[in-house]
Design an enzyme around this catalytic site. Structure first.
Site, PDB file in Angstrom:
ATOM      1  N   THR A 208       0.824  -1.211   0.000  1.00 48.64           N
ATOM      2  CA  THR A 208       0.000   0.000   0.000  1.00 48.64           C
ATOM      3  C   THR A 208       0.853   1.254   0.000  1.00 48.64           C
ATOM      4  O   THR A 208       0.518   2.257  -0.636  1.00 48.64           O
ATOM      5  CB  THR A 208      -0.915  -0.001   1.248  1.00 48.64           C
ATOM      6  OG1 THR A 208      -1.838  -1.071   1.124  1.00 48.64           O
ATOM      7  CG2 THR A 208      -1.681   1.300   1.398  1.00 48.64           C
TER       8      THR A 208
ATOM      9  N   SER B 247       1.622  -7.455  -0.727  1.00 49.89           N
ATOM     10  CA  SER B 247       2.394  -8.378   0.116  1.00 49.89           C
ATOM     11  C   SER B 247       1.802  -9.775   0.191  1.00 49.89           C
ATOM     12  O   SER B 247       2.472 -10.695   0.667  1.00 49.89           O
ATOM     13  CB  SER B 247       2.607  -7.795   1.504  1.00 49.89           C
ATOM     14  OG  SER B 247       1.448  -7.871   2.277  1.00 49.89           O
TER      15      SER B 247
ATOM     16  N   ASP C 294       0.184  -6.566   5.144  1.00 46.19           N
ATOM     17  CA  ASP C 294      -0.462  -7.861   5.413  1.00 46.19           C
ATOM     18  C   ASP C 294       0.535  -8.948   5.821  1.00 46.19           C
ATOM     19  O   ASP C 294       0.214  -9.816   6.637  1.00 46.19           O
ATOM     20  CB  ASP C 294      -1.256  -8.332   4.181  1.00 46.19           C
ATOM     21  CG  ASP C 294      -2.469  -7.455   3.900  1.00 46.19           C
ATOM     22  OD1 ASP C 294      -2.784  -6.582   4.745  1.00 46.19           O
ATOM     23  OD2 ASP C 294      -3.088  -7.632   2.840  1.00 46.19           O
TER      24      ASP C 294
HETATM   25  N1  ASP Z   1      -2.883  -5.394   0.963  1.00 50.09           N
HETATM   26  C1  ASP Z   1      -1.751  -4.528   1.165  1.00 50.09           C
HETATM   27  C2  ASP Z   1      -0.489  -5.344   1.067  1.00 50.09           C
HETATM   28  O1  ASP Z   1      -0.226  -6.102   1.978  1.00 50.09           O
HETATM   29  C3  ASP Z   1      -1.879  -3.937   2.486  1.00 50.09           C
HETATM   30  C4  ASP Z   1      -0.873  -2.923   2.842  1.00 50.09           C
HETATM   31  O2  ASP Z   1       0.156  -2.755   2.239  1.00 50.09           O
HETATM   32  O3  ASP Z   1      -1.154  -2.245   3.840  1.00 50.09           O
HETATM   33  O4  ASP Z   1       0.243  -5.178   0.116  1.00 50.09           O
END
Ligand code: ASP
Length: 322
Positions: free
Chosen positions: A13, A56, A90
């Site tokens: 993110t 991730s 994550d």
């Molecule tokens: N879904 C995203 C990831 O893990 C969540 C984040 O980065 O906060 O890449």
């Protein structure tokens, strides 16, 4: 002079761009683009490496091994004070713990960070978290302290930190322990001593280890299926002090007799597993059959440590998790 910090960007993110759907494409930005966008002022020189551009959930154990090798290489440079790994939240705790349990870098800080809110959203934590992480990585206090997670102005130890909220800015915490320190504006404070287990140097591949969650009257079919389909180790995410339903006892015995190591963790947020009960499915019974206690480690971290130990052909016993 030991003052260079290297940002290793994996995606997440923190490095996202909006898609035409309005949802975020995590990992769309390179590390360089991320630094340019956030315009972070740092205390010393910062170099940037884009290792991956992934959300991730797509990080693999092969990626973790590649990251570890990169960290070792960079830490050998005399000017490098610290490394910051930025990635999706994550699996942030997995990466941090993997580095913590597999890397001994006595003269280099290792800091992992990310963001809960995309960098283009109002009030995003991307800039503050990255700025703080670079600051901690440049701080002499953080060198040799193992992998640290810097998030929301707190510094957490990799072996205790967990993602506790799916979206709030204070998304990470160390239940039962609290943070190891703080970042307060320009000041980095590491207030607690970090207790770490010995380092396990992994082999070239991390073998498959499955996590089996326990719930009331959960079927043991997953346990049997994991063994039948080739898991090289199992982590039972057990209830309370480390208990399983009575129906799991015989399948567990079969797994252990087949030479599959089993580590027992607690799915509670805090407290080690311990043999304090005497009944079918108790931890005492599992240990008497050959299962190993993970102590305070949660299932995801115990899984990575077991993978490392199996990958270098260490015998798995209680000392692996002491
Ligand atoms: N879904 C995203 C990831 O893990 C969540 C984040 O980065 O906060 O890449």
């Amino acid at each position: 002079m030991k003052n260079t910090v290297i940002l290793i960007s994996l995606g997440g993110t923190i490095a996202s761009l909006p898609s035409s759907s309005g949802r975020a494409i995590a990992g769309a930005l390179s590390g360089k683009e991320l630094m340019e966008k956030l315009q972070i002022e740092s205390d010393g020189p910062v170099e940037v490496i884009t290792l991956f551009r992934k959300p991730s959930n797509a990080i693999t154990t092969a990626d973790l091994l590649q990251l570890r090798t990169l960290c070792i290489g960079l830490s050998q440079r005399e000017d490098v004070a610290g490394l910051v790994v930025s990635q999706g939240t994550d699996t942030l705790e997995d990466t941090a713990y993997f580095l913590d349990t597999s890397l001994a870098l006595p003269d280099t800080a290792v800091v992992v960070t990310g963001a809960q809110r995309v960098p283009y959203a109002p009030g995003s934590d991307a800039g503050p978290n990255l700025r703080d992480a670079l600051k901690v990585a440049g701080s002499p206090q953080a060198r040799g302290a193992g992998a640290l997670v810097v998030f929301n102005e707190e510094i957490h130890a990799a072996n205790s930190v967990r993602k506790l909220s799916s979206y709030q800015l204070n998304g990470f915490g160390s239940p039962g322990i609290g943070p190891m320190g703080f970042v307060d504006g320009g000041e980095v404070r590491l207030c607690k001593q970090l207790q770490r287990s010995n380092i396990i140097v992994p082999g070239e591949q991390l073998p498959r280890v499955d996590i089996l969650p326990v719930a009331v009257d959960a079927s043991p079919a997953l346990l049997e299926a994991a063994v039948a389909s080739g898991a090289k180790g199992l982590v039972i995410d057990a209830i309370g002090r480390g208990h399983i339903p009575p129906s799991w006892v015989e399948p567990l015995r079969s797994a252990l007799n087949a030479g599959v190591p089993v580590v027992v963790t607690s799915s509670t947020h805090w407290g080690r597993v311990e043999e304090v009960y005497e009944y079918s499915g108790s931890l005492a019974e599992q240990v008497s059959m050959g299962a190993v206690k993970a102590n305070h480690l949660n299932a995801r971290k115990a899984r990575l440590r077991l993978m490392c130990a199996l990958s270098c052909k260490m015998p798995i016993d209680q000392s692996t998790f002491s």
